[in-house]
Design a protein around this motif. Structure first.
Motif, mmCIF file in Angstrom:
data_model
loop_
_atom_site.group_PDB
_atom_site.id
_atom_site.type_symbol
_atom_site.label_atom_id
_atom_site.label_comp_id
_atom_site.label_asym_id
_atom_site.label_seq_id
_atom_site.Cartn_x
_atom_site.Cartn_y
_atom_site.Cartn_z
ATOM 1 N N LYS A 164 94.249 89.921 48.938
ATOM 2 C CA LYS A 164 93.658 91.148 49.469
ATOM 3 C C LYS A 164 94.741 91.957 50.197
ATOM 4 O O LYS A 164 94.896 93.157 49.974
ATOM 5 C CB LYS A 164 92.519 90.779 50.425
ATOM 6 N N ASN A 165 95.507 91.281 51.047
ATOM 7 C CA ASN A 165 96.550 91.971 51.812
ATOM 8 C C ASN A 165 97.723 92.433 50.947
ATOM 9 O O ASN A 165 98.493 93.289 51.359
ATOM 10 C CB ASN A 165 97.083 91.070 52.928
ATOM 11 N N SER A 166 97.850 91.857 49.781
ATOM 12 C CA SER A 166 98.969 92.240 48.906
ATOM 13 C C SER A 166 98.732 93.607 48.272
ATOM 14 O O SER A 166 99.664 94.249 47.812
ATOM 15 C CB SER A 166 99.151 91.203 47.792
ATOM 16 N N GLY A 167 97.464 94.013 48.214
ATOM 17 C CA GLY A 167 97.135 95.272 47.556
ATOM 18 C C GLY A 167 97.205 95.178 46.034
ATOM 19 O O GLY A 167 97.119 96.191 45.337
ATOM 20 N N LEU A 168 97.344 93.966 45.504
ATOM 21 C CA LEU A 168 97.525 93.808 44.060
ATOM 22 C C LEU A 168 96.226 93.485 43.322
ATOM 23 O O LEU A 168 96.203 93.438 42.085
ATOM 24 C CB LEU A 168 98.528 92.676 43.764
ATOM 25 N N GLN A 169 95.175 93.272 44.096
ATOM 26 C CA GLN A 169 93.921 92.766 43.525
ATOM 27 C C GLN A 169 93.456 93.505 42.266
ATOM 28 O O GLN A 169 92.996 92.886 41.316
ATOM 29 C CB GLN A 169 92.832 92.870 44.588
ATOM 30 N N ASP A 170 93.584 94.840 42.279
ATOM 31 C CA ASP A 170 93.029 95.640 41.184
ATOM 32 C C ASP A 170 93.766 95.468 39.859
ATOM 33 O O ASP A 170 93.266 95.868 38.819
ATOM 34 C CB ASP A 170 93.015 97.126 41.560
ATOM 35 N N TYR A 171 94.942 94.892 39.906
ATOM 36 C CA TYR A 171 95.672 94.673 38.654
ATOM 37 C C TYR A 171 95.049 93.538 37.839
ATOM 38 O O TYR A 171 95.297 93.426 36.652
ATOM 39 C CB TYR A 171 97.132 94.294 38.928
ATOM 40 N N PHE A 172 94.306 92.677 38.523
ATOM 41 C CA PHE A 172 93.938 91.420 37.885
ATOM 42 C C PHE A 172 92.488 91.371 37.426
ATOM 43 O O PHE A 172 91.570 91.748 38.142
ATOM 44 C CB PHE A 172 94.256 90.248 38.821
ATOM 45 N N HIS A 173 92.363 90.837 36.231
ATOM 46 C CA HIS A 173 91.083 90.640 35.598
ATOM 47 C C HIS A 173 90.404 89.411 36.192
ATOM 48 O O HIS A 173 89.190 89.337 36.304
ATOM 49 C CB HIS A 173 91.359 90.439 34.098
ATOM 50 N N HIS A 174 91.218 88.427 36.555
ATOM 51 C CA HIS A 174 90.662 87.157 37.026
ATOM 52 C C HIS A 174 91.644 86.494 37.997
ATOM 53 O O HIS A 174 92.848 86.547 37.790
ATOM 54 C CB HIS A 174 90.417 86.235 35.819
ATOM 55 N N ILE A 175 91.094 85.880 39.031
ATOM 56 C CA ILE A 175 91.914 85.142 40.002
ATOM 57 C C ILE A 175 91.465 83.688 39.945
ATOM 58 O O ILE A 175 90.293 83.403 40.173
ATOM 59 C CB ILE A 175 91.656 85.634 41.454
ATOM 60 N N GLU A 176 92.398 82.810 39.654
ATOM 61 C CA GLU A 176 92.046 81.388 39.612
ATOM 62 C C GLU A 176 92.806 80.662 40.717
ATOM 63 O O GLU A 176 94.033 80.613 40.697
ATOM 64 C CB GLU A 176 92.415 80.816 38.236
ATOM 65 N N ILE A 177 92.076 80.135 41.696
ATOM 66 C CA ILE A 177 92.718 79.332 42.736
ATOM 67 C C ILE A 177 92.471 77.876 42.367
ATOM 68 O O ILE A 177 91.339 77.417 42.351
ATOM 69 C CB ILE A 177 92.224 79.744 44.133
ATOM 70 N N MET A 178 93.547 77.212 41.982
ATOM 71 C CA MET A 178 93.442 75.903 41.347
ATOM 72 C C MET A 178 93.787 74.803 42.335
ATOM 73 O O MET A 178 94.646 74.978 43.186
ATOM 74 C CB MET A 178 94.429 75.844 40.160
ATOM 75 N N SER A 179 93.128 73.648 42.207
ATOM 76 C CA SER A 179 93.478 72.547 43.106
ATOM 77 C C SER A 179 94.770 71.888 42.626
ATOM 78 O O SER A 179 95.493 71.287 43.401
ATOM 79 C CB SER A 179 92.343 71.540 43.189
ATOM 80 N N ASP A 180 95.069 72.013 41.353
ATOM 81 C CA ASP A 180 96.346 71.505 40.853
ATOM 82 C C ASP A 180 96.708 72.293 39.604
ATOM 83 O O ASP A 180 95.896 73.064 39.092
ATOM 84 C CB ASP A 180 96.245 70.007 40.551
ATOM 85 N N LYS A 181 97.935 72.128 39.143
ATOM 86 C CA LYS A 181 98.375 72.823 37.929
ATOM 87 C C LYS A 181 98.871 71.806 36.915
ATOM 88 O O LYS A 181 100.035 71.797 36.557
ATOM 89 C CB LYS A 181 99.472 73.837 38.276
ATOM 90 N N LYS A 182 97.966 70.963 36.509
ATOM 91 C CA LYS A 182 98.279 69.995 35.463
ATOM 92 C C LYS A 182 97.772 70.564 34.145
ATOM 93 O O LYS A 182 97.049 71.571 34.124
ATOM 94 C CB LYS A 182 97.562 68.673 35.781
ATOM 95 N N GLU A 183 98.114 69.881 33.049
ATOM 96 C CA GLU A 183 97.672 70.357 31.731
ATOM 97 C C GLU A 183 96.169 70.594 31.682
ATOM 98 O O GLU A 183 95.703 71.613 31.177
ATOM 99 C CB GLU A 183 98.050 69.339 30.654
ATOM 100 N N SER A 184 95.407 69.637 32.217
ATOM 101 C CA SER A 184 93.937 69.756 32.146
ATOM 102 C C SER A 184 93.442 70.969 32.947
ATOM 103 O O SER A 184 92.446 71.593 32.582
ATOM 104 C CB SER A 184 93.273 68.482 32.649
ATOM 105 N N ASP A 185 94.160 71.306 34.033
ATOM 106 C CA ASP A 185 93.756 72.480 34.832
ATOM 107 C C ASP A 185 93.982 73.764 34.029
ATOM 108 O O ASP A 185 93.153 74.680 34.073
ATOM 109 C CB ASP A 185 94.546 72.533 36.139
ATOM 110 N N TYR A 186 95.097 73.818 33.307
ATOM 111 C CA TYR A 186 95.350 75.002 32.478
ATOM 112 C C TYR A 186 94.377 75.062 31.304
ATOM 113 O O TYR A 186 93.934 76.143 30.918
ATOM 114 C CB TYR A 186 96.800 75.000 31.969
ATOM 115 N N GLN A 187 94.045 73.898 30.747
ATOM 116 C CA GLN A 187 93.076 73.891 29.645
ATOM 117 C C GLN A 187 91.736 74.460 30.104
ATOM 118 O O GLN A 187 91.101 75.237 29.395
ATOM 119 C CB GLN A 187 92.907 72.476 29.097
ATOM 120 N N LYS A 188 91.350 74.070 31.302
ATOM 121 C CA LYS A 188 90.091 74.575 31.871
ATOM 122 C C LYS A 188 90.160 76.094 32.049
ATOM 123 O O LYS A 188 89.225 76.821 31.730
ATOM 124 C CB LYS A 188 89.853 73.916 33.235
#
Ligand SMILES: [Mg+2]
Length: 229
Positions: A136-160
């Motif tokens: 929100k503070n970055s002012g970049l929000q409107d550029y993005f279609h989707h925001i994914e806050i992930m608990s980890d970045k493993k293969e299965s997380d990207y697959q999801k």
């Protein structure tokens, strides 16, 4: 490069904005705070040990970092530290949660150039509320279609994530500063990945080996990606 790419995901911390230097500043303050008990570099090692031990319980982010600092105070002081020291430790963490957002060079120009042509996504680890605040503070929000806050970045997380976005791996490009989290798992599932190194990397994310892969790009700055698309 592959011209089937429809979706570009950006890591946030140290890819869109500064993060790790703030953590390092906080850690330095913390090490000074405990120097009556241990030399600063040993405090730093103790803190890192605590973080790795607890990563599977807390995940990534400032709140977990705060709990790890408190646990380290207790261990390093053999349970004798004052509540004042604990208060100061909590303060260090709370200050970290209120740092200003400083965008990295080239970010806005790159997003401007890609907007409308690709579906842009943020894919980041960290605490939900903290990452939402930063975005929100970055002012970049409107550029993005989707925001994914992930608990980890493993293969299965990207697959999801890809399933959620209804996107095939070969249509997906991930950009980020961590080879371990932003590049290797994405290549592994058949996607494209670009590495934009940042001058400081948390020890846990460090990766020393040279990487060569058809779907991989090593960039020196974020706007270089435009040349490949
Ligand atoms: Mg990052």
């Amino acid at each position: 490069m592959n011209n089937h790419i429809t979706t570009i995901a950006f890591d946030a911390d140290d890819t869109l904005w500064i993060n790790e230097p703030y953590f390092q500043e906080a850690e330095e303050e913390f090490c000074v705070l405990l120097e009556d008990y241990l030399p600063q570099h040993s405090v730093s090692q103790e803190l890192f040990k605590t973080e790795i031990k607890n990563l599977h319980l807390y995940g990534y982010g400032v709140k977990g970092f705060m709990l790890c600092m408190i646990e380290t105070v207790s261990r390093v002081s053999d349970g004798t530290a004052s509540m004042q020291l604990i208060d100061r430790t909590i303060e260090i963490g709370q200050e970290l949660l209120q740092k200003p957002i400083e965008l990295l060079e080239g970010v806005t120009q790159t997003l401007d150039a890609l907007k409308g042509k690709y579906r842009l996504v943020v894919a980041t680890k960290g605490d939900l509320l903290d990452q939402e605040r930063k975005l929100k503070n970055s002012g970049l929000q409107d550029y993005f279609h989707h925001i994914e806050i992930m608990s980890d970045k493993k293969e299965s997380d990207y697959q999801k994530l890809l399933k959620h976005l209804d996107c095939k791996p070969e249509q997906f490009l991930m950009l980020g500063n961590s080879i371990k989290s932003d590049v290797l798992p994405v290549l592994e599932i058949g996607g494209f990945a670009a590495h934009i190194p940042y001058h400081v990397t948390w020890s846990h994310e460090q990766h020393e080996h040279h990487l060569e892969h058809d779907n991989f790009m090593e960039l020196t700055s974020i706007d270089e990606v435009l040349k490949y698309l």
